[in-house]
Every structure is written in structure tokens, then in C-alpha cells.
Write an enzyme that holds these catalytic residues in place. Structure first.
Site, PDB file in Angstrom:
ATOM      1  N   HIS A 482     -24.852 -32.198 -17.770  1.00  0.00           N
ATOM      2  CA  HIS A 482     -24.862 -31.800 -19.175  1.00  0.00           C
ATOM      3  C   HIS A 482     -25.187 -30.302 -19.317  1.00  0.00           C
ATOM      4  O   HIS A 482     -24.438 -29.545 -19.933  1.00  0.00           O
ATOM      5  CB  HIS A 482     -25.897 -32.639 -19.943  1.00  0.00           C
ATOM      6  CG  HIS A 482     -26.061 -32.214 -21.372  1.00  0.00           C
ATOM      7  ND1 HIS A 482     -25.407 -32.836 -22.405  1.00  0.00           N
ATOM      8  CD2 HIS A 482     -26.775 -31.210 -21.935  1.00  0.00           C
ATOM      9  CE1 HIS A 482     -25.713 -32.225 -23.536  1.00  0.00           C
ATOM     10  NE2 HIS A 482     -26.550 -31.237 -23.275  1.00  0.00           N
ATOM     11  N   GLU A 483     -26.312 -29.910 -18.750  1.00  0.00           N
ATOM     12  CA  GLU A 483     -26.723 -28.511 -18.904  1.00  0.00           C
ATOM     13  C   GLU A 483     -25.706 -27.576 -18.269  1.00  0.00           C
ATOM     14  O   GLU A 483     -25.474 -26.462 -18.748  1.00  0.00           O
ATOM     15  CB  GLU A 483     -28.120 -28.278 -18.321  1.00  0.00           C
ATOM     16  CG  GLU A 483     -29.230 -29.015 -19.069  1.00  0.00           C
ATOM     17  CD  GLU A 483     -29.245 -28.743 -20.570  1.00  0.00           C
ATOM     18  OE1 GLU A 483     -28.862 -27.641 -20.997  1.00  0.00           O
ATOM     19  OE2 GLU A 483     -29.624 -29.659 -21.326  1.00  0.00           O
ATOM     20  N   HIS A 486     -23.034 -26.597 -20.660  1.00  0.00           N
ATOM     21  CA  HIS A 486     -23.384 -25.425 -21.472  1.00  0.00           C
ATOM     22  C   HIS A 486     -23.179 -24.153 -20.655  1.00  0.00           C
ATOM     23  O   HIS A 486     -22.708 -23.134 -21.163  1.00  0.00           O
ATOM     24  CB  HIS A 486     -24.855 -25.465 -21.884  1.00  0.00           C
ATOM     25  CG  HIS A 486     -25.202 -26.500 -22.916  1.00  0.00           C
ATOM     26  ND1 HIS A 486     -24.599 -26.549 -24.143  1.00  0.00           N
ATOM     27  CD2 HIS A 486     -26.124 -27.503 -22.905  1.00  0.00           C
ATOM     28  CE1 HIS A 486     -25.140 -27.547 -24.857  1.00  0.00           C
ATOM     29  NE2 HIS A 486     -26.056 -28.141 -24.119  1.00  0.00           N
ATOM     30  N   HIS A 489     -19.666 -23.132 -20.628  1.00  0.00           N
ATOM     31  CA  HIS A 489     -19.293 -22.564 -21.938  1.00  0.00           C
ATOM     32  C   HIS A 489     -19.665 -21.068 -21.964  1.00  0.00           C
ATOM     33  O   HIS A 489     -18.929 -20.240 -22.485  1.00  0.00           O
ATOM     34  CB  HIS A 489     -20.036 -23.337 -23.029  1.00  0.00           C
ATOM     35  CG  HIS A 489     -19.426 -23.274 -24.391  1.00  0.00           C
ATOM     36  ND1 HIS A 489     -20.029 -23.845 -25.482  1.00  0.00           N
ATOM     37  CD2 HIS A 489     -18.285 -22.717 -24.858  1.00  0.00           C
ATOM     38  CE1 HIS A 489     -19.278 -23.632 -26.557  1.00  0.00           C
ATOM     39  NE2 HIS A 489     -18.219 -22.955 -26.202  1.00  0.00           N
TER      40      HIS A 489
HETATM   41 ZN   LIG Z   1     -27.331 -29.780 -24.558  1.00  0.00          ZN
END
Ligand SMILES: [Zn+2]
Length: 698
Positions: A482-483, A486, A489
Site C-alpha cells: 500500500h505505502e 503512494h 505516485h
Molecule cells: Zn495510504
């Protein structure tokens, strides 16, 4: 306003923040940065930015992209340099001195921000540029046109059009709110540390896996206990150790220590702080022309209104709660096999969920952990999936360091070998780190400035004793993916304007790319590669992989309900008018209970993921009235997972399309257009409902 400029001495050129770092990718020179460098850099940075903005707003020429928008983008460079480093330190490796400095700076930074955004001359200049655009005198490229749109909105939302008396009150409110948020986070961290449970009797640890016992022993030693085992608390309600602690009274102790945080009196009680926050946020929203803080927050999100937010939450809540009650009945039967007639309590949930999971799926976290070794998960899982999808590769740079010796630095290369940025990872929990997991930027990518991104991931994995491998829970594996979503991104950002870089998108969109990246943890070809026994090198048994995939909807009633309960609590506190906010700290608990009841998510054994008194996302900072964002983003995520499946899954072509359409564009346009461009239509809710096993309207 410019008078402050003259009172601030110029920054000592030897201060490491005085110029951009010379290190690769302008990585901050952590080895050179000392505590005494921050304050003078902040003061000089604020003065410098005020002077820059003064020049911009007093420019006698008609406004243009160049002399208004681009000059604004270029302003405040020193303040950005010091802020990114300072706040990453105070989040991940703070000290009493840094905490004190943060508290001292918070109102000054809020005031600084206000001085810029509440400047009528800036407002007038933006409106004048807009008029010139509409008259056809100026043509703006798309990113600048979007910047002008968001700046005009932000300046309006900041209250620039208010009369002087109201503006003064607004400034006071902003400064006080910021201080209160800082105080909330600080008291919560202190109470979380103070609430760690010291177990003195070895029998109390029964059921706890060996590595957790070792970590608890180490934690006790680190905190100066000669004997015993210290169970440190994670930020959320449901503590991971509850899944394995056999003794019900010990589970109850840990659970109660967790859920009473911030609300049990004493020096770290957060209730007075949060009530004042709810009150002042409501007052501020009204001053700015909104019904309540929730409406103010929704206004610049992709949801746009609290009606839309409530609509989504209320559509999910009954189905989730019904599902949780069915799960509770199952678990209570398992409990009663041990203790006839017993009622399922919150401290029983994880333990019996693990037991039922094992019976049904013959798998538990303790069994999985030896196959989930941190480095292997990182290199053969997280990095490998990114290489398959996007062609990027990772090289450890031991010559580069972070603020703590546990921080790892990696250089990221594109498929053609070009360096695209740095990725820093700080995996371990420590008393000086706030709870949770997050990504932050140390350098924003920007074509205008020629900067490449430096991004960072923080997790809170208990550190094993030296020389022992770090074995992860399945949740921690998902959190890593998940992290890293980011981080991608941020790393793939290919925009011109620094304020639109990477994750600079609305709060209810920002979780979407990171949630999408979680899908690769589950991808069989990736899972087979990283899930390998750390001692024997054996891959995780094939039938386990099938079982894990089959068990994905297990406990989803619980997870969805605890999440929705927190999201609905956040809305309940922030949809209040000022005169509706309770005035007595003793009313906090009753308010919470009523809100959960009214929303239909008061399920006895399922406490909210965060209760009010330790809801750091919304009272400690950025997610006030926006905690709904995670599930809002997940609608886009589940729909996109379907898109990947329809387009061949883990392939370079698919990855490149996602990167191009979405990840590279940051906040340089209306981000919902990027989704529409990728999917060819508006988002649909059905993929999410199906994923979570929630039949729509049930
Ligand atoms: Zn998050």
C-alpha cells in the site's frame, strides 16, 4: 507585512538548509543537519517567502502566467526544504526538543500561510488574470489553467473576502486549531507509550509467537524494565497480539489499555483538546460560509458534498453491520466451546477469528510469518511487481543516509536506465515515531525546477533483536504494498509545476493508487516469489496460497464495520454546528455511542477502528471530516483492479498505461478525468461490494 523581513537575520550560509543539497537527487544532508539548524531556517524561509509574495502581488505589470503563477510556484523554496525534513523527523524520530519546536512553530506557520492566502492583493491579481484569460488576452497551458482554478478556490476558502474583523478571528482560529492538532498528536503518542502493557508473569504470554515474545522482551528492556515483557500498542483499537494471547484476562487488559487511550483522565487526556477542535472547526466553517466543517472539507474533494459522503457510507453500513453480526455469532460459538455461556467481547474477536480462520482455512499468522521475511517481501514482492509492471529497478545506496540508521535509501531507475528518483524506507517502530504507516516527499518532482522526486515510506514493524530476521504479518505485507503505491505516485510524477506533483491530489483520491498497488501482494506469480521460508528457502505451500485467496472475504464484516464506524464518527463530530458541540469532557463517550447507534454500526464486539479520543487522523491532523476517503478511493481502486484483470494483469503494457494515464499526472488536472480516461466511464460501486462480500442493499 513586510516589516518582519527586516527583523530576521539572513540565514548562515553554513546552515544545511541555506542552499539545495548537493547530494544526489538533492537528498537532504541528514548527516549535517542538527537541531539548531531548524529554527533559523524556518524564520528565514518564512521571511523569504513573504518578501517573494510581496514582489508578486505588487508587480505593476498586468498579471501573466509567468509573473503570477510561475513566480508563486518558485517562491518559498527555503521554507519547503526545511519543512519537509523537519516534519519527517517529528513524525518518525522525534525528540522532546523537536516536539517543543514543532509546537512553537505550528501557530507561526499557520499565521504565515494566512498572511499569503488572506492577502486581498493576491486575490485581486488572480481574479485579474482570470479576467484576462476570459477576454482572450492570455492563454494558459492546461496545468496552469488548473492551478489558477485551484488557487482562486483556495484563496476564497481561506476567507480572503471576509471583512477585517472576521479575518482577524479567522487568523486566531487557524493558529489555535493548528496548535490543538499538534497537542492532540503529542498527548496521544505519550498516552500510547504510557499505556503499553507490562506483563510480568511468563504465563501471561501464553500463545504469543516466539518473535513477538522476543520483541516484547526487547521493548521492556529498551524502556528500562529489568524484567517482564512490554506489549506496545499500535494506534488502532484492535491490537495484533490479541489474535494469539490465550489468556482472556490478559487480552482484556491489553484491549482496555488500547481503547481507553486519551479518555481516562490524567495528564495525557485528549478530550478537552478534541472538543475545542470540534468547536473551533465548526466556527471556522460557518465564518467561511459552510454549514459545518464536513461541508467545508467536502467542497474541495472529489465528493464535493457531505450528502454524497453520507450517501456512500450509509449505503455500505447496514450490509457491513449485518455481516459483522453474522461473524460475531460464529465467533461466539467458538468462544462458548471454551467457556460455556460466555458473551463475545471485543478482546475475544481477533483470537477466535484466528481460530475460526484456522479451522476453516487451516492458516494463521504464526504459520505464515516464517514465509514473510521483510527483505524478501520487499525485493521479490514489492519491488519485483513494480519491475514487471513499469520496468523500474532498485539499487541500494549505502553511501546515502537518512535521519536514523534504520532508514534505507534506494535509487530507482527507469527501464532505459535513467535515474528517476530516490526511495527511502523506514520500517521499524520506535518510541519516537508516531503510529501508523505513511508516505511523504522529501523532494517534490517538478519540471519547472528540474527536480526529481525523493519519497519515503514509514511503517511501524516491531524490530526483532539484532541478527534475527524481521518476519511480517499478512497485514504488514499489505501495508508495505500500500505505502509503496503512494511512493510510486510520487516517483512517477512527471508534471511541470511543483505544487501539482505526485500525491498532491484531493484527499479522497490520494488513497486510490496505493490501494490499487495492494493487488500485487495477492498476484499468484508475485506471491510465489516473495513468500519463501526464511530458513528452508521452501516456497509457501501452493494450497496455502489458494486458501489465502479463498479466505479474503473472511472477517470483512468486522473490518468494514470498524472502518465505517470510525468514518461515521468523523462525520458526526464534523457535521456539528458550533452550538451542538458538547461542552463537558464527560459527554464525549455518550456522543460517540449515540453517533454509532444512529449510523447503525454499533456492534457490541466491534469497536471503531479508532475511538474519538485516539482518532489521530482527524484530531491530530489532515483527515478531519475526510476519513471516509479510504473507502471512497476504494471504489475507484476495486473498479481499477477489474480494469487490470480485463487488460491482462501484471504486464508492462498495462502498467505503462496506468502510469501514463494516472500516476504520472499528479494533481495537474481534475483527477477524476484521469480515472475516466483510464476506464472510459464513471466509477461503479459494484466491484467494491463484490470484493468485500457485501451484497448491495442487503
Ligand atoms: Zn495510504
Amino acid at each position: 507585512m513586510t516589516s518582519t523581513t527586516s527583523t530576521v537575520p539572513a540565514l548562515d550560509p553554513a546552515n544545511p538548509f541555506a542552499t539545495p543539497s548537493d547530494l544526489p537527487y538533492a537528498l537532504p544532508d541528514f548527516a549535517a543537519i542538527r537541531d539548531e539548524h531548524y529554527l533559523p531556517a524556518f524564520e528565514a524561509g518564512m521571511a523569504e517567502e513573504r518578501a517573494e509574495v510581496e514582489t508578486i502581488v505588487t508587480n505593476p505589470e498586468p498579471p501573466t502566467e509567468e509573473n503570477l503563477l510561475l513566480e508563486l510556484e518558485l517562491s518559498g523554496a527555503l521554507l519547503d526544504r526545511v519543512s519537509t525534513v523537519f516534519f519527517s523527523r517529528t513524525s518518525a524520530d522525534t525528540t522532546d526538543a523537536l516536539d517543543a519546536l514543532e509546537e512553537q512553530l505550528a501557530p507561526r506557520l499557520a499565521e504565515h500561510h494566512d498572511a499569503i492566502y488572506l492577502d486581498r492583493r493576491l486575490h485581486d491579481r488572480l481574479e485579474a488574470l482570470q479576467a484576462r484569460v476570459e477576454a482572450g488576452e492570455v492563454t494558459l497551458p492546461d496545468d496552469s489553467a488548473w492551478l489558477l482554478h485551484t488557487l482562486r478556490r483556495d484563496v476564497r476558502r481561506a476567507g480572503v473576502a471576509l471583512e477585517e474583523g472576521a479575518k482577524t478571528r479567522l487568523r486566531e482560529l487557524n493558529a489555535r486549531i493548528t496548535s490543538l492538532e499538534t497537542a492532540f498528536g503529542r498527548e496521544l503518542l505519550a498516552d500510547t507509550n504510557a499505556s503499553a502493557v507490562l506483563l510480568e508473569d511468563e504465563a501471561d504470554l501464553e500463545g504469543l509467537p516466539e518473535d513477538a515474545v522476543a520483541a516484547a522482551r526487547q521493548a521492556a528492556q529498551d524502556r528500562g524494565h529489568d524484567t517482564g515483557w512490554l506489549v506496545e500498542l499500535m494506534l488502532y483499537s484492535q491490537q495484533p497480539v490479541l489474535a494469539s494471547l490465550r489468556r482472556r484476562d490478559v487480552r482484556r487488559r491489553v484491549h482496555e489499555a488500547s481503547v481507553r487511550r486519551g479518555g481516562h483522565g490524567g495528564e495525557h487526556d485528549t478530550r478537552a483538546i478534541l472538543l475545542e477542535l470540534a468547536l473551533l472547526r465548526a466556527e471556522r466553517a460557518r465564518l467561511l460560509g459552510f454549514d459545518h466543517h464536513g461541508a467545508y472539507v467536502a467542497d474541495d474533494s472529489t465528493a464535493r458534498t457531505t450528502e454524497a459522503v453520507d450517501g456512500m457510507l450509509h449505503r455500505l453500513a447496514p450490509a457491513a453491520a449485518a455481516n459483522a453480526r453474522r461473524e460475531a455469532a460464529d465467533l461466539e460459538r467458538a468462544l462458548q466451546a471454551d467457556e460455556p455461556g460466555a458473551t463475545l467481547e471485543p478482546w475475544d474477536w481477533s483470537f477466535y477469528a484466528e481460530r475460526v480462520r484456522q479451522e476453516r482455512y487451516a492458516l494463521d499468522d504464526a504459520l505464515l510469518r516464517p514465509y514473510l521475511e521483510l527483505d524478501r517481501v520487499l525485493h521479490d514482492g514489492v519491488f519485483h511487481a513494480a519491475t514487471e509492471l513499469y520496468g523500474i529497478t532498485f539499487t541500494r545506496r549505502k553511501d546515502l543516509v537518512g535521519y536514523h540508521h534504520d532508514v534505507q535509501v534506494y535509487e530507482v531507475h527507469d527501464a532505459d536506465g535513467t535515474g528517476i528518483g530516490l526511495f527511502l524506507a523506514d520500517w521499524y517502530t520506535r518510541a519516537s515515531k508516531r503510529g501508523g504507516a505513511w508516505m511523504n516527499n522529501l523532494v517534490d518532482q517538478s519540471g519547472l525546477l528540474g527536480d526529481l522526486p525523493v519519497v519515503m515510506n514509514n511503517l511501524n514493524i516491531p524490530k526483532p533483536p539484532a541478527d534475527e530476521p524481521t518476519l511480517l504479518s499478512w497485514d504488514e505485507v499489505i501495508t508495505m504494498f500500500h505505502e509503496f503505491g503512494h511512493a510510486l505516485h510520487g516517483l512517477f510524477s512527471a508534471v511541470r509545476l511543483p505544487s501539482q506533483s505526485g500525491t498532491a491530489v484531493p484527499r479522497d483520491f490520494v488513497e486510490y493508487p496505493s490501494q490499487v498497488n495492494e493487488m500485487w501482494a495477492w498476484e499468484p506469480s508475485v506471491l510465489r516469489r516473495y513468500a519463501v521460508h526464511h530458513e528452508t528457502g521452501e516456497p509457501m505451500p501452493e494450497e496455502w496460497v489458494g486458501t489465502m485467496i479463498a479466505s479474503r472475504q473472511f472477517n470483512e464484516g468486522f473490518s468494514t464495520t470498524e472502518y465505517l464506524a470510525a468514518a461515521l464518527l468523523d462525520q458526526a463530530w464534523h457535521q456539528l454546528q458550533a452550538d451542538e458541540v458538547p461542552t463537558d469532557v464527560e459527554e464525549v463517550e455518550a456522543f460517540e455511542a449515540r453517533a454509532l447507534e444512529a449510523a447503525g454500526v454499533a456492534v457490541h464486539a466491534v469497536p471503531p477502528r479508532y475511538r474519538t479520543t485516539y482518532f489521530n487522523h482527524v484530531f491530530g491532523g489532515g483527515y478531519a471530516a475526510a476519513y471516509y476517503s479510504y473507502i471512497w478511493s476504494e471504489v475507484l481502486d476495486a473498479d481499477t483492479v477489474e480494469w487490470f484483470a480485463e487488460n491482462g494483469g501484471l504486464l508492462r503494457e498495462t502498467g505503462d498505461r496506468f502510469r501514463q494515464a494516472l500516476l504520472s499526472r499528479g494533481g495537474s488536472l481534475d483527477v477524476m478525468d484521469t480515472f475516466r480516461e483510464l476506464r472510459g466511464r464513471e466509477p461503479r460501486i459494484e466491484p467494491l461490494l463484490a470484493r468485500r462480500g457485501l451484497a448491495d442493499g442487503a
